[in-house]
Design an enzyme around this catalytic site. Structure first.
Site, mmCIF file in Angstrom:
data_model
loop_
_atom_site.group_PDB
_atom_site.id
_atom_site.type_symbol
_atom_site.label_atom_id
_atom_site.label_comp_id
_atom_site.label_asym_id
_atom_site.label_seq_id
_atom_site.Cartn_x
_atom_site.Cartn_y
_atom_site.Cartn_z
ATOM 1 N N ALA A 104 15.387 33.187 -56.983
ATOM 2 C CA ALA A 104 14.853 34.547 -57.024
ATOM 3 C C ALA A 104 15.500 35.388 -58.111
ATOM 4 C CB ALA A 104 15.048 35.216 -55.662
ATOM 5 N N LEU A 106 18.714 35.832 -58.524
ATOM 6 C CA LEU A 106 19.931 36.503 -58.051
ATOM 7 C C LEU A 106 21.178 35.629 -58.191
ATOM 8 C CD1 LEU A 106 18.341 38.370 -55.070
ATOM 9 C CD2 LEU A 106 19.779 39.452 -56.767
ATOM 10 N N GLY A 107 21.052 34.517 -58.884
ATOM 11 C CA GLY A 107 22.245 33.728 -59.199
ATOM 12 C C GLY A 107 22.776 32.905 -58.040
ATOM 13 N N ASP A 152 24.703 33.529 -65.961
ATOM 14 C CA ASP A 152 24.866 33.594 -64.506
ATOM 15 C C ASP A 152 26.291 33.243 -64.101
ATOM 16 O OD1 ASP A 152 22.166 34.087 -64.463
ATOM 17 O OD2 ASP A 152 21.737 32.683 -62.831
HETATM 18 O O1 PMV Z 1 16.549 33.307 -63.021
HETATM 19 P P1 PMV Z 1 17.962 33.584 -63.309
HETATM 20 O O2 PMV Z 1 18.452 34.883 -62.798
HETATM 21 O O3 PMV Z 1 18.885 32.471 -63.065
HETATM 22 O O4 PMV Z 1 18.078 33.961 -64.844
HETATM 23 C C1 PMV Z 1 17.688 33.180 -65.826
HETATM 24 C C2 PMV Z 1 17.931 33.938 -67.068
HETATM 25 C C3 PMV Z 1 17.323 33.252 -68.270
HETATM 26 O O5 PMV Z 1 17.689 34.071 -69.386
HETATM 27 C C4 PMV Z 1 15.824 33.216 -68.151
HETATM 28 C C5 PMV Z 1 17.840 31.856 -68.448
HETATM 29 C C6 PMV Z 1 19.289 31.774 -68.855
HETATM 30 O O6 PMV Z 1 19.844 30.666 -68.772
HETATM 31 O O7 PMV Z 1 19.879 32.778 -69.270
#
Ligand code: PMV
Length: 313
Positions: A104, A106-107, A152
């Site tokens: 979602a 939110l890590g 993340d």
């Molecule tokens: O979906 P999330 O919150 O894990 O975020 C991914 C963020 C991206 O920039 C789309 C991918 C990344 O590895 O940074």
């Protein structure tokens, strides 16, 4: 031996997702209201070396030796043993729980990993320093999606707002003034891997167009950082709106996300955008503190599966 526990917060990306995979900056903040937690207990009755991993939400209850090498929970445990130069551990059980919604934005995956790395290394008598927690959790992130930017694991390890550029030293910063964001869940689970893979294909087909979109996102992220550091919170809203439009142009929004973003803006949010990989997951809306309760109701009425109110400091 007493049980050892460690927890790690969720996170949200405020600006710069996707572009960050291509070397542009992004800003992310921890969300301490939701957390992953690991408790490690010695199991004197089990044979030496037996490490049992229980993560009910992920449907895992197995010994380390039974898990495939690409299981993220097992990988985190194995990385700690490797890091400490141990061939086996005293018999123990790791219980992993989390209140962070999965897939979602939110890590959840990174928070689970960080909590395992910290709890298990502490149980073994050698708590890992933050830089190693961050680096090892990045290795596990690669199992979730092939080309993670590393944002993340970084924001979750340091539990601080970060200005992040892949491959550069992490910069932690504080917003000059606290502000309120609402995190509204579309209820649509969306693996980051798919959205990131689709953007990569589009970029391969038309690099000039997508590089220009990433540059435009980078410019917004830089402006947002200045606004945060100067305490000009009112400037963040329009920047969020513009970032959302650029994410739409990258093809990572969805009807559900657009609906919640529009609902938030019509109900008085100062700005709103999707957050994270997109296609589902969460959107975020900037709210004047006194408007938060009304916005929560509006978002729920518009179909949000859940809304978290977070004060970012
Ligand atoms: O979906 P999330 O919150 O894990 O975020 C991914 C963020 C991206 O920039 C789309 C991918 C990344 O590895 O940074």
């Amino acid at each position: 031996m007493p049980a050892i526990s460690a927890s790690a917060p969720g996170k949200i990306i405020l600006f710069g997702e996707h572009a960050v995979v291509y070397g542009r900056p992004a800003i992310a903040v921890p969300i301490p209201q939701v957390r992953a937690k690991t408790i490690v207990s010695a199991e004197p009755r089990l044979a030496g070396g037996a490490v049992r991993i229980q993560a009910p939400a992920a449907g895992v209850d197995a010994f380390l030796a039974e898990l495939p090498p690409d299981n993220p929970l097992g990988k985190a445990v194995s990385l700690v043993l490797e890091e400490l130069g141990l061939l086996r551990s005293p018999a123990c059980t790791l219980r992993v729980t989390s209140t962070i919604p999965v897939a979602a934005g939110l890590g959840s995956g990174a928070a689970v990993t960080v909590s395992i790395l910290r709890a298990f290394s502490t149980f073994l008598g050698h708590p890992l320093p933050d830089n190693r927690v961050c680096e090892l959790s990045y290795e596990v992130e690669k199992l979730y999606h092939g080309t993670p930017s590393g944002i993340d694991n970084t924001v979750i390890t340091y539990a601080s707002p970060v200005f992040y550029v892949k491959g550069q030293n992490v910069e932690m910063f504080r917003a000059r003034r606290p502000f309120t964001i609402l995190i509204a869940d579309t209820g649509v689970s969306s693996p980051t891997k798919i959205a990131v893979g689709d953007v990569r294909r589009l970029w391969q087909q038309d690099a000039a167009r997508y590089e220009a979109l990433f540059d435009a996102i980078a410019e917004i992220t830089l402006q947002a950082r200045q606004a945060l550091e100067k305490g000009h919170i009112h400037l963040l809203g329009p920047l969020m709106d513009r970032n959302h439009e650029l994410l739409q142009a990258l093809s990572v929004s969805s009807p559900e996300l657009d609906h919640l973003v529009q609902t938030a803006c019509r109900a008085g949010a100062l700005g709103a955008k999707l957050s994270g990989g997109g296609r589902g997951g969460n959107c975020i809306a900037l709210a004047a503190p006194e408007a938060a309760a009304h916005l929560v109701e509006a978002l729920k009425a518009a179909g949000a599966a859940g809304v978290i109110v977070a004060e970012v400091k």
